[in-house]
Motif scaffolding. Structure first.
Motif, PDB file in Angstrom:
ATOM      1  N   THR A  12       0.850  -1.188   0.000  1.00 37.66           N
ATOM      2  CA  THR A  12       0.000   0.000   0.000  1.00 37.66           C
ATOM      3  C   THR A  12       0.887   1.239   0.000  1.00 37.66           C
ATOM      4  OG1 THR A  12      -0.063  -0.106   2.420  1.00 37.66           O
ATOM      5  CG2 THR A  12      -1.886  -1.123   1.223  1.00 37.66           C
ATOM      6  N   GLY A  16      -2.076   2.877   3.092  1.00 40.11           N
ATOM      7  CA  GLY A  16      -3.477   2.928   2.695  1.00 40.11           C
ATOM      8  C   GLY A  16      -4.204   1.613   2.922  1.00 40.11           C
ATOM      9  N   ASN A  17      -5.438   1.545   2.459  1.00 41.49           N
ATOM     10  CA  ASN A  17      -6.303   0.382   2.635  1.00 41.49           C
ATOM     11  C   ASN A  17      -5.870  -0.740   1.697  1.00 41.49           C
ATOM     12  OD1 ASN A  17      -8.350  -1.489   2.744  1.00 41.49           O
ATOM     13  ND2 ASN A  17     -10.006   0.002   2.587  1.00 41.49           N
ATOM     14  N   ALA A  18      -5.406  -1.848   2.242  1.00 39.88           N
ATOM     15  CA  ALA A  18      -4.905  -2.952   1.417  1.00 39.88           C
ATOM     16  C   ALA A  18      -5.998  -3.542   0.544  1.00 39.88           C
ATOM     17  CB  ALA A  18      -4.290  -4.027   2.311  1.00 39.88           C
ATOM     18  N   ASP A  19      -7.187  -3.713   1.080  1.00 40.88           N
ATOM     19  CA  ASP A  19      -8.267  -4.329   0.309  1.00 40.88           C
ATOM     20  C   ASP A  19      -8.673  -3.479  -0.893  1.00 40.88           C
ATOM     21  OD1 ASP A  19      -8.382  -6.542   1.967  1.00 40.88           O
ATOM     22  OD2 ASP A  19      -9.919  -5.685   3.264  1.00 40.88           O
ATOM     23  N   ALA A  20      -8.434  -2.175  -0.827  1.00 44.72           N
ATOM     24  CA  ALA A  20      -8.818  -1.283  -1.911  1.00 44.72           C
ATOM     25  C   ALA A  20      -7.834  -1.321  -3.076  1.00 44.72           C
ATOM     26  CB  ALA A  20      -8.941   0.152  -1.404  1.00 44.72           C
ATOM     27  N   GLN A  27      -2.833 -10.847  -1.851  1.00 42.68           N
ATOM     28  CA  GLN A  27      -2.668 -10.852  -0.400  1.00 42.68           C
ATOM     29  C   GLN A  27      -2.482 -12.275   0.128  1.00 42.68           C
ATOM     30  OE1 GLN A  27      -5.075  -8.160   2.024  1.00 42.68           O
ATOM     31  NE2 GLN A  27      -5.998  -7.336   0.159  1.00 42.68           N
ATOM     32  N   LEU A  50      -0.852  -5.617   8.596  1.00 42.30           N
ATOM     33  CA  LEU A  50      -2.022  -4.989   7.987  1.00 42.30           C
ATOM     34  C   LEU A  50      -2.833  -5.977   7.167  1.00 42.30           C
ATOM     35  CD1 LEU A  50      -3.561  -2.297   7.239  1.00 42.30           C
ATOM     36  CD2 LEU A  50      -2.023  -2.151   5.274  1.00 42.30           C
ATOM     37  N   THR A 203      -4.111   6.967  -4.243  1.00 42.90           N
ATOM     38  CA  THR A 203      -4.833   5.875  -3.553  1.00 42.90           C
ATOM     39  C   THR A 203      -5.126   6.193  -2.084  1.00 42.90           C
ATOM     40  OG1 THR A 203      -2.995   4.490  -2.715  1.00 42.90           O
ATOM     41  CG2 THR A 203      -3.658   4.180  -5.039  1.00 42.90           C
ATOM     42  N   LEU A 204      -4.760   7.358  -1.602  1.00 48.30           N
ATOM     43  CA  LEU A 204      -4.991   7.718  -0.200  1.00 48.30           C
ATOM     44  C   LEU A 204      -6.198   8.657  -0.086  1.00 48.30           C
ATOM     45  CD1 LEU A 204      -1.281   8.325   0.850  1.00 48.30           C
ATOM     46  CD2 LEU A 204      -2.663   6.269   1.201  1.00 48.30           C
ATOM     47  N   PRO A 205      -6.733   8.852   1.115  1.00 44.75           N
ATOM     48  CA  PRO A 205      -7.921   9.700   1.267  1.00 44.75           C
ATOM     49  C   PRO A 205      -7.733  11.120   0.733  1.00 44.75           C
ATOM     50  CG  PRO A 205      -7.606   8.379   3.231  1.00 44.75           C
ATOM     51  CD  PRO A 205      -6.401   8.146   2.370  1.00 44.75           C
TER      52      PRO A 205
END
Length: 237
Positions: A12, A16-20, A27, A50, A203-205
């Motif tokens: 990430t 950031g969010n790994a699933d996203a 994974q 994570l 990829t971050l908020p």
């Protein structure tokens, strides 16, 4: 015994969010490894935590490979793979071996006849390029530019000239805490009609991607302090 496989592991970007950003199959592959080569073992362990490693973190071997690692040490990092085990290569830069010391390990892996498998994940450089709207058939990545202003300004001038001559997008990066100085140089050196894209926090908020002419950036410059960013320029012909 046949050698194992070296997996090139995307991580990430800045936690950031790994699933996203990472497919579930990627994974799962990472979770099953017990030997890693990483630029920073501490952040590598945080990433494994994570994504929910299937093994106790203390039982996972992580060897360091950074810009201080001598070339003579590369073979020792590969010994477990040559003995039949699998390994994962991780970078601080999202994707390993791009602007990253892992490239030397990958090259040596090929020389030793070991299988190399790149796993799918986010590359801030590629994501920035496709989101920029700039020339994507011809582009060049320059990594980090010189830190000192005279050399940095000359490098930017040369890059802009190359973009104009070859009609290709030029891509470069900087450590987040030096973004402001780099932006100062780009705005001072480049021509007003040169296009520039700044892709920040991909990829971050706080993600933002904007392409404008240098003249417009001078009027509305962004706050890039401590924000991971990719810079792209395309000079007008």
């Amino acid at each position: 015994m046949a050698p194992g496989t070296l997996y090139l592991i995307p991580t990430t970007l800045a936690g950031g969010n790994a699933d996203a950003v990472l497919p579930s199959g990627v994974q799962e592959r990472i979770r099953r490894l017990d030997y890693f080569i990483a630029e920073n073992p501490k952040t590598a362990r945080a990433f494994l935590k994570l994504i929910g490693s299937l093994r106790p973190l203390q039982s996972i071997a992580i060897e360091r490979l950074d810009h201080n690692t001598p070339a003579a040490a590369i073979d020792s990092l590969l010994e477990p793979v040559l003995a039949g085990g699998d390994a994962g290569l991780m970078s601080e830069a999202g994707c390993p071996a791009i602007a990253d010391p892992g490239a030397l390990l990958v090259r040596r892996t090929h020389e030793r006849g070991v299988r190399v498998v790149p796993l799918v994940g986010p590359s801030s450089i590629l994501l920035a390029l496709i989101a920029s709207g700039l020339e994507s058939q011809r582009f060049a990545f320059h990594g980090y530019l010189p830190v000192k202003p005279p050399a940095r300004d000359k490098s930017i001038h040369d890059i802009e000239s190359r973009s104009r001559k070859n009609r290709e997008t030029q891509i470069f990066i900087e450590t987040p805490y030096r973004n402001v100085q780099l932006l100062d140089s780009v705005l001072a050196v480049c021509r007003p009609d040169t296009l520039m894209c700044i892709a920040a926090e991909i990829t971050l908020p706080g993600e933002s991607v904007r392409t404008s002419r240098i003249a417009e950036w001078r009027k509305n410059r962004p706050d890039l302090k401590d924000r991971p960013s990719v810079f792209l320029i395309l000079a007008q012909y």
